[in-house]
Design a protein around this motif. Structure first.
Motif, PDB file in Angstrom:
ATOM      1  N   UNK A  93      17.859  53.990  43.129  1.00  0.00           N
ATOM      2  CA  UNK A  93      18.064  53.645  44.533  1.00  0.00           C
ATOM      3  C   UNK A  93      17.012  52.608  44.895  1.00  0.00           C
ATOM      4  N   UNK A  94      17.473  51.409  45.210  1.00  0.00           N
ATOM      5  CA  UNK A  94      16.577  50.304  45.556  1.00  0.00           C
ATOM      6  C   UNK A  94      16.216  50.279  47.032  1.00  0.00           C
ATOM      7  N   UNK A  95      17.160  50.700  47.870  1.00  0.00           N
ATOM      8  CA  UNK A  95      16.955  50.607  49.309  1.00  0.00           C
ATOM      9  C   UNK A  95      17.800  51.671  49.994  1.00  0.00           C
ATOM     10  N   UNK A  96      17.354  52.044  51.176  1.00  0.00           N
ATOM     11  CA  UNK A  96      18.081  53.052  51.945  1.00  0.00           C
ATOM     12  C   UNK A  96      17.990  52.662  53.411  1.00  0.00           C
ATOM     13  N   UNK A  97      19.125  52.689  54.072  1.00  0.00           N
ATOM     14  CA  UNK A  97      19.163  52.356  55.492  1.00  0.00           C
ATOM     15  C   UNK A  97      19.842  53.490  56.243  1.00  0.00           C
ATOM     16  N   UNK A  98      19.114  54.114  57.162  1.00  0.00           N
ATOM     17  CA  UNK A  98      19.698  55.114  58.038  1.00  0.00           C
ATOM     18  C   UNK A  98      20.392  54.362  59.163  1.00  0.00           C
ATOM     19  N   UNK A  99      21.707  54.534  59.238  1.00  0.00           N
ATOM     20  CA  UNK A  99      22.503  53.823  60.240  1.00  0.00           C
ATOM     21  C   UNK A  99      22.460  54.561  61.573  1.00  0.00           C
ATOM     22  N   UNK A 100      22.648  55.863  61.496  1.00  0.00           N
ATOM     23  CA  UNK A 100      22.652  56.680  62.704  1.00  0.00           C
ATOM     24  C   UNK A 100      22.133  58.057  62.364  1.00  0.00           C
ATOM     25  N   UNK A 101      21.398  58.658  63.297  1.00  0.00           N
ATOM     26  CA  UNK A 101      20.840  59.985  63.095  1.00  0.00           C
ATOM     27  C   UNK A 101      20.936  60.739  64.410  1.00  0.00           C
TER      28      UNK A 101
ATOM     29  N   UNK B 110      22.169  50.906  45.249  1.00  0.00           N
ATOM     30  CA  UNK B 110      21.892  51.395  43.896  1.00  0.00           C
ATOM     31  C   UNK B 110      21.884  50.234  42.915  1.00  0.00           C
ATOM     32  N   UNK B 111      21.112  50.407  41.852  1.00  0.00           N
ATOM     33  CA  UNK B 111      21.147  49.486  40.725  1.00  0.00           C
ATOM     34  C   UNK B 111      21.553  50.285  39.489  1.00  0.00           C
ATOM     35  N   UNK B 112      22.523  49.761  38.771  1.00  0.00           N
ATOM     36  CA  UNK B 112      22.868  50.329  37.462  1.00  0.00           C
ATOM     37  C   UNK B 112      21.867  49.740  36.470  1.00  0.00           C
TER      38      UNK B 112
ATOM     39  N   UNK C 183      21.414  49.758  33.292  1.00  0.00           N
ATOM     40  CA  UNK C 183      21.867  49.148  32.037  1.00  0.00           C
ATOM     41  C   UNK C 183      22.303  47.695  32.212  1.00  0.00           C
ATOM     42  N   UNK C 184      22.806  47.368  33.415  1.00  0.00           N
ATOM     43  CA  UNK C 184      23.358  46.025  33.604  1.00  0.00           C
ATOM     44  C   UNK C 184      22.658  45.226  34.704  1.00  0.00           C
ATOM     45  N   UNK C 185      21.926  45.913  35.557  1.00  0.00           N
ATOM     46  CA  UNK C 185      21.309  45.246  36.696  1.00  0.00           C
ATOM     47  C   UNK C 185      22.238  45.085  37.883  1.00  0.00           C
ATOM     48  N   UNK C 186      23.500  45.499  37.743  1.00  0.00           N
ATOM     49  CA  UNK C 186      24.469  45.399  38.844  1.00  0.00           C
ATOM     50  C   UNK C 186      24.006  46.270  40.016  1.00  0.00           C
ATOM     51  N   UNK C 187      24.238  45.778  41.239  1.00  0.00           N
ATOM     52  CA  UNK C 187      23.883  46.548  42.426  1.00  0.00           C
ATOM     53  C   UNK C 187      25.117  46.762  43.294  1.00  0.00           C
ATOM     54  N   UNK C 188      25.093  47.850  44.039  1.00  0.00           N
ATOM     55  CA  UNK C 188      26.181  48.163  44.962  1.00  0.00           C
ATOM     56  C   UNK C 188      25.627  49.066  46.061  1.00  0.00           C
ATOM     57  N   UNK C 189      26.273  49.020  47.208  1.00  0.00           N
ATOM     58  CA  UNK C 189      25.879  49.844  48.338  1.00  0.00           C
ATOM     59  C   UNK C 189      26.864  50.994  48.474  1.00  0.00           C
ATOM     60  N   UNK C 190      26.320  52.187  48.657  1.00  0.00           N
ATOM     61  CA  UNK C 190      27.151  53.374  48.874  1.00  0.00           C
ATOM     62  C   UNK C 190      26.877  53.902  50.277  1.00  0.00           C
ATOM     63  N   UNK C 191      27.939  54.112  51.042  1.00  0.00           N
ATOM     64  CA  UNK C 191      27.789  54.702  52.365  1.00  0.00           C
ATOM     65  C   UNK C 191      27.983  56.209  52.254  1.00  0.00           C
ATOM     66  N   UNK C 192      27.370  56.939  53.196  1.00  0.00           N
ATOM     67  CA  UNK C 192      27.476  58.394  53.179  1.00  0.00           C
ATOM     68  C   UNK C 192      27.289  58.931  54.586  1.00  0.00           C
ATOM     69  N   UNK C 193      27.825  60.111  54.804  1.00  0.00           N
ATOM     70  CA  UNK C 193      27.623  60.842  56.047  1.00  0.00           C
ATOM     71  C   UNK C 193      27.283  62.274  55.655  1.00  0.00           C
ATOM     72  N   UNK C 194      26.164  62.792  56.150  1.00  0.00           N
ATOM     73  CA  UNK C 194      25.680  64.117  55.777  1.00  0.00           C
ATOM     74  C   UNK C 194      25.271  64.899  57.021  1.00  0.00           C
TER      75      UNK C 194
END
Length: 133
Positions: free
Chosen positions: A60-68, A83-85, A87-98
């Motif tokens: 996990x490279x970065x985390x942004x709390x959108x709403x709390x 996130x960064x994979x 093995x490849x250096x690829x990055x992607x953003x995952x959204x979540x609600x908890x």
């Protein structure tokens, strides 16, 4: 109000462990027998959370709390994690609600969903094409 503020800080500390991978901090804020609900399953135990924090091959490279939002013994969070994979250096953003339930300044239960499919597509782990049903 003071308890709600403490609960918010506990959840923020917990979320930061995904970036820091600090298991000592995780153990301080998550109950050993925490109950976890999501993706149609239910599991119990902090070891499950520890495995998620230490996901091999993902950082996990970065985390942004959108709403709390906090009310009584609950804290609800929407967030985005980059996130960064490794093995490849690829990055992607995952959204979540908890949603977290706390007791005695520890997380004892949580529910939530995250965009796992979008994360996998972004990291080139599944084909970037429409699913056919």
């Amino acid at each position: 109000m003071v308890q709600q503020e403490r609960n918010v800080e506990v959840v923020r500390r917990y979320l930061r462990t995904f970036v820091t991978r600090d298991l000592v901090e995780l153990r301080a804020v998550v109950a050993e027998d925490v109950r976890i609900y999501g993706s149609g399953t239910s599991v119990r135990g902090r070891h499950v959370v520890e495995q998620a924090v230490l996901s091999p091959g993902l950082t996990v490279l970065d985390q942004q709390v959108i709403e709390l939002f906090a009310a009584e013994d609950r804290v609800v969070v929407s967030l985005a994690q980059t996130y960064r994979r490794d093995a490849t250096g690829a990055t992607a953003v995952q959204s979540a609600c908890k949603m977290y339930r706390l007791a005695q300044s520890r997380i004892v239960e949580f529910w939530g969903e995250q965009d796992l499919y979008g994360l996998l597509r972004g990291l080139d782990l599944v084909p970037d094409e429409p699913i056919r049903f």
